[in-house]
Design a protein around this motif. Structure first.
Motif, PDB file in Angstrom:
ATOM      1  N   GLN A 276       0.879  -1.395   0.017  1.00  0.00           N
ATOM      2  CA  GLN A 276      -0.134   0.053  -0.135  1.00  0.00           C
ATOM      3  C   GLN A 276       0.728   1.428   0.033  1.00  0.00           C
ATOM      4  N   PRO A 277       2.045   1.467   0.952  1.00  0.00           N
ATOM      5  CA  PRO A 277       2.623   2.624   0.658  1.00  0.00           C
ATOM      6  C   PRO A 277       3.178   2.850  -0.522  1.00  0.00           C
ATOM      7  N   ALA A 278       3.545   1.913  -1.242  1.00  0.00           N
ATOM      8  CA  ALA A 278       4.437   2.196  -2.338  1.00  0.00           C
ATOM      9  C   ALA A 278       3.442   2.555  -3.586  1.00  0.00           C
ATOM     10  N   LEU A 279       2.251   1.697  -3.392  1.00  0.00           N
ATOM     11  CA  LEU A 279       1.071   2.073  -4.471  1.00  0.00           C
ATOM     12  C   LEU A 279       0.357   3.407  -4.164  1.00  0.00           C
ATOM     13  N   ARG A 280       0.559   3.981  -3.038  1.00  0.00           N
ATOM     14  CA  ARG A 280       0.087   5.143  -2.737  1.00  0.00           C
ATOM     15  C   ARG A 280       0.705   6.234  -3.486  1.00  0.00           C
ATOM     16  N   GLU A 281       2.146   6.055  -3.389  1.00  0.00           N
ATOM     17  CA  GLU A 281       2.935   7.145  -4.225  1.00  0.00           C
ATOM     18  C   GLU A 281       2.621   7.115  -5.836  1.00  0.00           C
ATOM     19  N   ALA A 282       2.720   5.815  -6.060  1.00  0.00           N
ATOM     20  CA  ALA A 282       2.336   5.736  -7.505  1.00  0.00           C
ATOM     21  C   ALA A 282       1.088   6.259  -7.905  1.00  0.00           C
ATOM     22  N   GLN A 283       0.156   6.423  -7.024  1.00  0.00           N
ATOM     23  CA  GLN A 283      -1.331   6.853  -7.445  1.00  0.00           C
ATOM     24  C   GLN A 283      -0.953   8.382  -7.678  1.00  0.00           C
ATOM     25  N   GLN A 284      -0.205   8.919  -6.915  1.00  0.00           N
ATOM     26  CA  GLN A 284       0.044  10.458  -6.843  1.00  0.00           C
ATOM     27  C   GLN A 284       0.561  10.652  -8.278  1.00  0.00           C
ATOM     28  N   SER A 285       1.505  10.101  -9.017  1.00  0.00           N
ATOM     29  CA  SER A 285       1.798  10.616  -9.897  1.00  0.00           C
ATOM     30  C   SER A 285       1.328   9.601 -11.473  1.00  0.00           C
ATOM     31  N   GLU A 286       0.147   8.989 -11.033  1.00  0.00           N
ATOM     32  CA  GLU A 286      -0.522   8.209 -12.276  1.00  0.00           C
ATOM     33  C   GLU A 286      -0.728   9.072 -13.598  1.00  0.00           C
ATOM     34  N   ALA A 287      -1.201  10.279 -13.214  1.00  0.00           N
ATOM     35  CA  ALA A 287      -1.763  10.955 -14.551  1.00  0.00           C
ATOM     36  C   ALA A 287      -0.440  11.363 -15.224  1.00  0.00           C
ATOM     37  N   GLN A 288       0.760  11.670 -14.665  1.00  0.00           N
ATOM     38  CA  GLN A 288       1.898  12.277 -15.319  1.00  0.00           C
ATOM     39  C   GLN A 288       2.563  10.938 -15.779  1.00  0.00           C
ATOM     40  N   ARG A 289       2.702   9.791 -15.342  1.00  0.00           N
ATOM     41  CA  ARG A 289       2.776   8.664 -15.960  1.00  0.00           C
ATOM     42  C   ARG A 289       2.232   8.023 -17.250  1.00  0.00           C
ATOM     43  N   PHE A 290       0.975   8.302 -17.101  1.00  0.00           N
ATOM     44  CA  PHE A 290      -0.040   8.010 -18.139  1.00  0.00           C
ATOM     45  C   PHE A 290       0.522   8.901 -19.219  1.00  0.00           C
ATOM     46  N   TYR A 291       0.491  10.013 -19.199  1.00  0.00           N
ATOM     47  CA  TYR A 291       0.815  10.927 -20.183  1.00  0.00           C
ATOM     48  C   TYR A 291       2.216  10.499 -20.862  1.00  0.00           C
ATOM     49  N   LEU A 292       3.348  10.416 -19.950  1.00  0.00           N
ATOM     50  CA  LEU A 292       4.449  10.028 -20.796  1.00  0.00           C
ATOM     51  C   LEU A 292       4.410   8.836 -21.345  1.00  0.00           C
ATOM     52  N   VAL A 293       3.926   7.810 -21.052  1.00  0.00           N
ATOM     53  CA  VAL A 293       3.702   6.594 -21.589  1.00  0.00           C
ATOM     54  C   VAL A 293       2.967   6.812 -22.951  1.00  0.00           C
ATOM     55  N   TRP A 294       1.809   7.543 -23.125  1.00  0.00           N
ATOM     56  CA  TRP A 294       1.076   7.900 -24.271  1.00  0.00           C
ATOM     57  C   TRP A 294       2.065   8.536 -25.336  1.00  0.00           C
ATOM     58  N   LEU A 295       2.598   9.705 -24.607  1.00  0.00           N
ATOM     59  CA  LEU A 295       3.525  10.587 -25.528  1.00  0.00           C
ATOM     60  C   LEU A 295       4.582   9.449 -26.038  1.00  0.00           C
ATOM     61  N   LYS A 296       5.199   8.682 -25.577  1.00  0.00           N
ATOM     62  CA  LYS A 296       6.265   8.130 -25.975  1.00  0.00           C
ATOM     63  C   LYS A 296       5.818   6.859 -27.049  1.00  0.00           C
ATOM     64  N   ARG A 297       4.565   6.160 -26.958  1.00  0.00           N
ATOM     65  CA  ARG A 297       3.984   5.344 -27.715  1.00  0.00           C
ATOM     66  C   ARG A 297       3.404   6.077 -28.918  1.00  0.00           C
ATOM     67  N   PHE A 298       2.716   7.027 -28.843  1.00  0.00           N
ATOM     68  CA  PHE A 298       1.787   7.911 -29.934  1.00  0.00           C
ATOM     69  C   PHE A 298       2.077   9.009 -30.190  1.00  0.00           C
ATOM     70  N   ASN A 299       2.294  10.066 -29.208  1.00  0.00           N
ATOM     71  CA  ASN A 299       2.733  11.159 -29.603  1.00  0.00           C
ATOM     72  C   ASN A 299       1.917  12.116 -30.210  1.00  0.00           C
ATOM     73  N   ARG A 300       0.956  11.554 -30.974  1.00  0.00           N
ATOM     74  CA  ARG A 300      -0.299  12.389 -31.504  1.00  0.00           C
ATOM     75  C   ARG A 300      -1.823  12.109 -31.227  1.00  0.00           C
ATOM     76  N   PRO A 301      -2.847  12.907 -31.115  1.00  0.00           N
ATOM     77  CA  PRO A 301      -4.043  12.805 -31.146  1.00  0.00           C
ATOM     78  C   PRO A 301      -4.508  11.471 -32.239  1.00  0.00           C
ATOM     79  N   PRO A 302      -5.318  10.692 -31.834  1.00  0.00           N
ATOM     80  CA  PRO A 302      -5.967   9.747 -33.075  1.00  0.00           C
ATOM     81  C   PRO A 302      -6.733  10.661 -33.999  1.00  0.00           C
TER      82      PRO A 302
END
Length: 160
Positions: free
Chosen positions: A90-116
């Protein structure tokens, strides 16, 4: 201490020196070398009591390394699969939850980098990100922001 027990203990220390292991992983890796289940249990308990093995430290390590490319659901599933209790993770997952949106965006950017441009592309992006363990609501938020960084939601950020 009998020689075989020392050998099992040294194997455990060698495994933990390379990287963090969950208690379940360590038990599985040491089992073929143990003379008895009692000996195995005693060595793993000794390593845990000495502070050389810690499920919460393992959870932090896994979340730090794997969290760069995966969402909360995937991280939770991996920790559970590796035998880490909810209490230890739980402590590690709580920290990950706080940065979830930013990590999501970075994965999307790296993989797709443009709107569909088409519905098929949009669905492909959504499936990819869902498979990575990110929540579906994050993609909707990304669309709402016009595929801009989550940092652009804040009025204090004039760069967006």
């Amino acid at each position: 201490m009998p020689r075989a027990s020392r050998s099992l203990l040294s194997r455990g220390i060698a495994l933990l020196a390379r990287r963090e292991h969950s208690q379940a992983e360590l038990t599985r890796k040491l089992a073929p070398h143990a003379e008895s289940p009692e000996q195995l249990e005693a060595v793993v308990a000794q390593l845990t009591q000495a502070g050389l093995q810690s499920d919460s430290r393992f959870a932090e390590s896994l979340v730090r390394v794997r969290g760069q490319g995966y969402g909360l659901a995937r991280l939770r599933q991996e920790l559970s699969h590796r035998g880490v209790s909810d209490e230890a993770s739980q402590p590690a997952l709580r920290e990950a939850q706080q940065s979830e949106a930013q990590r999501f965006y970075l994965v999307w950017l790296k993989r797709f980098n443009r709107p569909p441009e088409t519905l098929a592309e949009r669905l492909k992006q959504q499936r990819f990100l869902l498979a990575r363990g990110f929540a579906p609501g994050l993609y909707r938020d990304l669309e709402r922001r016009g595929f801009a960084s989550p940092e652009c939601e804040s009025p204090e950020n004039p760069a967006c």
